[in-house]
Scaffold this active site. Structure first.
Site, PDB file in Angstrom:
ATOM      1  N   GLU A 502       0.786  -1.231   0.000  1.00  0.00           N
ATOM      2  CA  GLU A 502       0.000   0.000   0.000  1.00  0.00           C
ATOM      3  C   GLU A 502       0.822   1.287   0.000  1.00  0.00           C
ATOM      4  O   GLU A 502       0.767   2.088   0.940  1.00  0.00           O
ATOM      5  CB  GLU A 502      -0.959  -0.004   1.201  1.00  0.00           C
ATOM      6  N   GLU A 613      -5.393  -7.845  -0.837  1.00  0.00           N
ATOM      7  CA  GLU A 613      -6.205  -7.769   0.383  1.00  0.00           C
ATOM      8  C   GLU A 613      -7.655  -7.476   0.027  1.00  0.00           C
ATOM      9  O   GLU A 613      -7.945  -6.609  -0.799  1.00  0.00           O
ATOM     10  CB  GLU A 613      -5.712  -6.666   1.325  1.00  0.00           C
TER      11      GLU A 613
END
Length: 687
Positions: A502, A613
């Site tokens: 991320e 995710e």
């Protein structure tokens, strides 16, 4: 994943209330009934149209073609088949051209022009037309009523498996219950009252059944009492004519498998084919039955073999040509009462049937991919205390977690770890103790045939400093990855390398850093996948607006470099994965809609993708439905995913598959369903 500043909160240890499930047995009750008249109405099946409204659907009607979406119940799958006639709410009748099952729902496509969702969409119904036949009726017979245990849910929404706010029940979603508890059926409660079913919703391994009338008292009629269908009477026709007849008693679509073993759903080495392992197919395509192929020949079934949600059916005779008779053709079971149809293929002695080969550990380097896995967290915990103390601030998952998810059919693991622990000082050798822990995890994975994606879980930072800054040059980021790969390049459990979890607020430097790290890895390992995350917390929905520069260098688009682009996706209103609003209701297609911009970007640029995710809380049935649809969509596009999260130290975290209490995790059955569903993908897609 997080697309706001609450990322740390989501991945912290948080408390949550979950539901324990008690699944009971099923009982059958028979009741006699009197003979009926000689005129018998053939069965007519009606289904409510799903109330989907988004860019693709209007009230459950496809905006760009003649299609609609209905629940994929066993009855609907059997009735709404290609060639059947469907009556719409405005009275018109169309012929079904094909059906497509997507998770708990199915799309039905018709001939003719597209439909108007405002006229024929939800809450209307569609009907397979009925007809009338005449047949003598025999003596009275019996009808079977069906009963099931109610799930023992008790929380803020349920009392002993009874919905607190309306007349609804939760029961196991087995095939028998799906077939019996349909809209319009009469249901008898434990106190003797009878109600009509108004709505059915399948949520993972359970189903909610809603009735007409006022709310029901769970203390009186809930678990451990049972819910039963009320008996109904029908007529029994006389025996079939004695003259020779042949009729189709079951038809199935062939699976669209094409690989080394299969060609369009036909086994290359012998007379076998693959179909869905529905209860109807398992019952019909059994040893001794006669099967008619698309060219009219009939063969006898020698054996069937159920593999997950599919089944292989082997016939006598020579191998079948998948090019001429395979997908999208169908196969049918036929019954004969006096004679056996001729079989052109049996003019020569039957060939020996070759059994399907035993499954082996999947080749996920450049072979058939694993599509469903989990994040095994622990080593990424305690990012505010780095390096920190192992066993106090962070931990690596024990061997038991690798075994658990391998046994559950999800042998793909994303393993987060922190840069500051594997290399506490830039430009120095890797920490030998931490490296040993990482390698031990890989050894655990290999022991249980698990493949591991190594995930540097640092959000584009090192000790809080941005990569590309004076303190943390991009060259240091590339160098640490080269050192890591040099240590694990020969380990068979390594599936690939996740460059960075991320990245966000990167000052536009992430494309340059990703290129440098990926090219450094390729000087050591030329084959394994390199997973390239996207800027803005890797948000799938926002991907095209933030990551166009990620592939500006041609090297990042070259298919020979085995790059996989990694996005993350959560379905709550702020995209964060925190799920602050426990009353939030989710559109069934929200997961699909949120990953679609990423998938479309992949297709436009002919690239591979992965959802690193995605996760939902245990308290939301509507989120389970959305995840079911998401997983179907990803499978259709051959895109792997790893669920957030599993592993040690999660406490009672609502998204976790592993909680301290060990209570039932409702997310798990949905993931298992898709992990066990066979697919024809030969590599990571959507290429």
């Amino acid at each position: 994943m997080s697309t706001n500043l609450f990322s740390g909160a989501r991945k912290a240890l948080v408390a949550s209330i979950a539901t324990a499930v008690l699944l009971g047995g099923v009982t059958l009750v028979t009741t006699p009934y009197a003979a009926a008249s000689t005129t018998v109405a053939a069965v007519s099946v009606s289904a409510k149209i799903n109330a989907f409204t988004n860019i693709d659907w209007l009230n459950g009607v496809w905006r760009t073609g003649a299609g609609f979406s209905i629940p994929a119940t066993a009855a609907n799958q059997a009735a709404f088949k290609a060639g059947a006639s469907v009556r719409l709410a405005d009275g018109q009748v169309r012929t079904i051209s094909r059906q497509q099952i997507v998770g708990a729902n199915m799309s039905i496509f018709l001939d003719g022009a597209k439909l108007d969702g405002n006229k024929v969409g939800a809450p209307q119904v569609v009907t397979i037309g009925s007809s009338v036949v005449t047949a003598p009726v025999t003596s009275p017979t019996t009808v079977t009523a069906h009963s099931t245990s109610i799930n023992a849910f008790t929380n803020t929404d349920w009392l002993n498996g009874v919905w607190r706010k309306s007349p609804g029940f939760s029961i196991p979603a087995n095939d028998a219950n799906k077939a019996a508890f349909k809209v319009g059926a009469s249901v008898k409660l434990a106190d003797g009252q009878v109600r009509k079913v108004t709505q059915v919703q399948v949520v993972g391994a359970n189903m909610s059944v809603y009735l007409d009338g006022a709310a029901v008292n769970g203390s009186v009629v809930g678990a451990p009492n049972k819910l039963s269908t009320a008996g109904t009477t029908t007529a029994t026709p006389a025996p079939a004519p004695t003259s020779p007849t042949t009729s189709v008693i079951a038809t199935s679509n062939l699976n669209n498998f094409t690989n080394n073993d299969w060609l369009n759903g036909m086994f290359r080495a012998s007379a076998g084919f693959s179909i869905q392992a529905s209860s109807a197919n398992v019952a019909a395509f059994k040893a001794g039955a006669l099967v008619r192929l698309a060219d009219g020949q009939t063969r006898k079934v020698l054996r069937q073999q159920v593999v997950g949600s599919n089944m292989s059916v082997f016939l006598e005779g020579a191998a079948i040509n998948g090019t001429s008779l395979g997908y999208p053709k169908t196969v049918s079971v036929v019954s004969t009462s006096a004679s056996t149809p001729s079989s052109p293929a049996l003019t020569t002695p039957p060939a020996t049937v070759t059994p399907a080969p035993a499954p082996s550990a999947p080749d996920t380097t450049n072979g058939k991919p694993l599509l469903v896995g989990v994040n095994l967290s622990g080593a990424g915990f305690g990012p505010s205390v780095v390096p920190g103390t192992h066993g106090t601030n962070y931990t690596y998952p024990a061997e038991s977690y690798y075994k658990k998810y391998a046994d559950l059919g999800m042998p793909l693991v994303r393993l987060p770890f922190l840069w500051e622990r594997i290399q506490p000082k830039l430009g120095t050798p890797l920490n030998t103790v931490e490296l040993a822990r990482l390698k031990q995890s890989l050894d655990f994975a290999q022991k249980h045939n698990v493949k591991v994606i190594l995930d540097l879980h640092n959000y584009y930072r090192y000790f809080g400093k941005l990569i590309g800054s004076n303190e943390v040059p991009i060259s240091s980021f590339a160098a640490v990855w080269k050192q890591i790969v040099q240590e694990v390049v020969n380990h068979p459990a390594v599936e690939g390398y996740g460059l960075m979890n991320e990245p966000h607020s990167t000052n536009g430097l992430w494309p340059q850093a990703a290129l440098a790290a990926a090219q450094a890895i390729r000087t050591v390992d030329s084959k394994r996948w390199i997973y390239v995350a996207g800027d803005r917390w890797s948000s799938a929905f926002h991907w095209p607006h933030y990551n166009t520069q990620l592939i500006s260098n041609p090297w990042m688009r070259d298919p020979k470099n085995n790059l996989v682009y990694e996005a993350h996706m959560y379905i709550d209103k702020d995209f964060s994965g925190n799920y602050f609003d426990k009353n939030e209701q989710f559109d069934p297609m929200i997961g699909v809609n949120r990953v679609k911009p990423f998938v479309d970007w992949l297709k436009q640029n002919k690239l591979r993708g992965y959802i690193g995710e995605h996760g939902i809380p245990d308290f939301s049935p509507s989120a389970l439905v959305a995840t079911d649809n998401l997983m179907s969509y990803l499978r259709q596009n051959c895109i792997p995913s790893t669920y957030w999260a599993a592993g040690p130290w999660w406490g009672e975290y609502a998204l976790s598959l592993d909680v301290t209490s060990g209570k039932h995790r409702p997310q798990l059955p949905v993931l298992q369903k898709h992990a066990k569903t066979a697919h024809s993908c030969t590599s990571i897609g959507p290429l």
